[in-house]
Design a protein around this motif. Structure first.
Motif, short mmCIF file in Angstrom:
data_model
loop_
_atom_site.label_atom_id
_atom_site.label_comp_id
_atom_site.label_asym_id
_atom_site.label_seq_id
_atom_site.Cartn_x
_atom_site.Cartn_y
_atom_site.Cartn_z
N GLY A 2 0.79 -1.23 0.00
CA GLY A 2 0.00 0.00 0.00
C GLY A 2 0.82 1.28 0.00
N LYS A 3 2.11 1.18 -0.34
CA LYS A 3 2.98 2.37 -0.30
C LYS A 3 2.49 3.46 -1.26
CE LYS A 3 6.69 -0.01 -1.37
NZ LYS A 3 6.10 -1.37 -1.43
N SER A 4 2.22 3.07 -2.50
CA SER A 4 1.78 4.05 -3.49
C SER A 4 0.38 4.56 -3.17
CB SER A 4 1.83 3.46 -4.90
OG SER A 4 3.17 3.25 -5.30
N THR A 5 -0.48 3.69 -2.64
CA THR A 5 -1.82 4.13 -2.22
C THR A 5 -1.70 5.18 -1.14
OG1 THR A 5 -2.78 1.97 -2.77
CG2 THR A 5 -4.02 3.38 -1.24
N LEU A 6 -0.81 4.96 -0.18
CA LEU A 6 -0.60 5.93 0.89
C LEU A 6 -0.14 7.26 0.31
CD1 LEU A 6 -0.34 6.77 3.86
CD2 LEU A 6 1.94 5.73 3.86
N LEU A 7 0.80 7.23 -0.62
CA LEU A 7 1.31 8.48 -1.19
C LEU A 7 0.21 9.24 -1.92
CD1 LEU A 7 4.33 9.42 -0.98
CD2 LEU A 7 4.41 9.14 -3.45
N ARG A 8 -0.65 8.53 -2.62
CA ARG A 8 -1.75 9.18 -3.33
C ARG A 8 -2.77 9.78 -2.36
NH1 ARG A 8 0.84 6.21 -6.72
NH2 ARG A 8 0.62 6.44 -8.99
N ILE A 9 -2.94 9.14 -1.22
CA ILE A 9 -3.80 9.72 -0.19
C ILE A 9 -3.18 11.00 0.36
CG2 ILE A 9 -4.65 9.37 2.17
CD1 ILE A 9 -5.15 6.42 1.40
N LEU A 10 -1.86 10.98 0.61
CA LEU A 10 -1.18 12.18 1.11
C LEU A 10 -1.28 13.32 0.10
CD1 LEU A 10 2.11 10.66 2.62
CD2 LEU A 10 -0.11 11.00 3.72
N ALA A 11 -1.29 12.97 -1.19
CA ALA A 11 -1.36 13.99 -2.24
C ALA A 11 -2.77 14.52 -2.46
CB ALA A 11 -0.83 13.40 -3.55
N GLY A 12 -3.77 13.87 -1.87
CA GLY A 12 -5.15 14.28 -2.10
C GLY A 12 -5.74 13.70 -3.36
N LEU A 13 -5.03 12.76 -4.00
CA LEU A 13 -5.54 12.12 -5.22
C LEU A 13 -6.58 11.06 -4.89
CD1 LEU A 13 -2.13 11.71 -7.07
CD2 LEU A 13 -3.94 13.35 -7.63
N ILE A 14 -6.50 10.50 -3.68
CA ILE A 14 -7.47 9.52 -3.18
C ILE A 14 -7.93 10.00 -1.81
CG2 ILE A 14 -7.83 7.13 -2.42
CD1 ILE A 14 -5.55 6.28 -4.23
N GLN A 15 -9.22 9.91 -1.55
CA GLN A 15 -9.74 10.23 -0.22
C GLN A 15 -9.81 8.95 0.61
OE1 GLN A 15 -10.65 13.19 1.50
NE2 GLN A 15 -9.30 13.83 -0.16
N PRO A 16 -9.16 8.91 1.77
CA PRO A 16 -9.19 7.70 2.58
C PRO A 16 -10.59 7.45 3.12
CG PRO A 16 -8.24 9.49 3.85
CD PRO A 16 -8.45 10.01 2.45
N GLN A 17 -10.94 6.16 3.26
CA GLN A 17 -12.26 5.84 3.81
C GLN A 17 -12.30 5.97 5.34
OE1 GLN A 17 -11.82 2.40 1.64
NE2 GLN A 17 -13.37 2.85 0.10
N GLN A 18 -11.12 5.89 5.95
CA GLN A 18 -11.02 6.16 7.38
C GLN A 18 -9.86 7.13 7.61
OE1 GLN A 18 -10.67 2.45 6.74
NE2 GLN A 18 -12.88 2.50 6.47
N GLY A 19 -10.01 7.95 8.64
CA GLY A 19 -8.92 8.82 9.06
C GLY A 19 -8.78 10.09 8.24
#
Length: 253
Positions: free
Chosen positions: A47-64
């Motif tokens: 999930g490293k790249s998923t995490l980075l995309r969440i930090l970038a605002g490209l993906i909205q996390p479902q929790q947190g």
């Protein structure tokens, strides 16, 4: 730790694929201080790249939530610079024009665009290549352009997703040295995803290790090695000791 530039609070994310729902990340929490260089490592699929995309605002996390400079990150913005493994340069635009694009989209004055673009071309070591087109650049030079483009808005944080992953070993080492030089000059907060333990330890102040999917923080190592760093560091016992601990953490993650 001083006032955090970035704060990640209990982030979790699930996505759909052909086999149904996949839990990518679970209960991710950490803080990054202003000017810190942090690398994220872990097994493939952690999930490293998923995490980075969440930090970038490209993906909205479902929790947190993710906080940048005291504001919740809800979408990409000029305070976030991001560089992917592929440079994604526009082939019909010169080096100078590729770097200047974000400022042009904001209709900045031409004098400001020219000044800031020229300064970044010099910073990333591409003086004399401003009028070159991507087809005439090496892979390492393309990534320098991508880094300069990501820095053109003076972002609060620079996110790097395996930026040197497609380069050969020698070019990758040279780019690691270039990145440390650029970071030393800018002191931008950096989070970088990499599969290379050696690269992570060489570049960073801290290394975060994710577990296998669903990704959690398995370890958070502080890299207390003097700066500036050069490739001789790779031969030192202190470097090998930290790299060994990171490797062990990944192996048991």
């Amino acid at each position: 730790m001083s006032q955090a530039a970035l704060r990640v609070e209990h982030v979790g994310h699930v996505f759909d694929d052909a086999n149904g729902q996949v839990e990518a990340l679970i209960d991710i929490s950490f803080e990054i201080a202003p000017g810190e260089f942090v690398c994220v490592v872990g097994p493939s699929g952690s999930g490293k790249s998923t995490l980075l995309r969440i930090l970038a605002g490209l993906i909205q996390p479902q929790q947190g939530k993710v906080w940048l400079d005291g504001q919740v990150v809800q979408s990409p913005g000029r305070s976030i610079g991001i560089v992917f493994q592929k440079a994604n340069l526009m082939p019909w635009r010169t080096v100078k024009e590729n770097i200047a694009l974000p400022l042009e989209l904001e209709n900045k004055p031409q004098t400001e665009v020219a000044e800031r673009t020229s300064a970044l071309i010099e910073l990333v070591g591409l003086s004399g290549f401003g009028q070159a087109y991507p087809r005439g650049l090496s892979g390492g030079m393309e990534q320098r352009v991508a880094i300069a483009r990501a820095l053109i808005n003076n972002p609060s944080i620079l996110l790097l997703d395996e930026p040197f992953g497609s380069l050969d070993a020698l070019t990758r080492e040279r780019m690691a040295l270039e990145l440390t030089r650029i970071w030393n000059a800018q002191k931008t907060t950096v989070i970088m995803v990499t599969h290379s333990i050696q690269e992570a330890v060489f570049l960073s102040d801290r290394v975060l290790v994710l577990t296998a999917r669903p990704g959690r923080i398995a370890a958070d190592f502080r890299v207390d090695l003097a700066r500036p760093r050069d490739m001789n560091l790779l031969q030192e016992e202190s470097f090998a000791e930290i790299a060994g601990r990171v490797r062990q953490a990944i192996g048991s993650a």
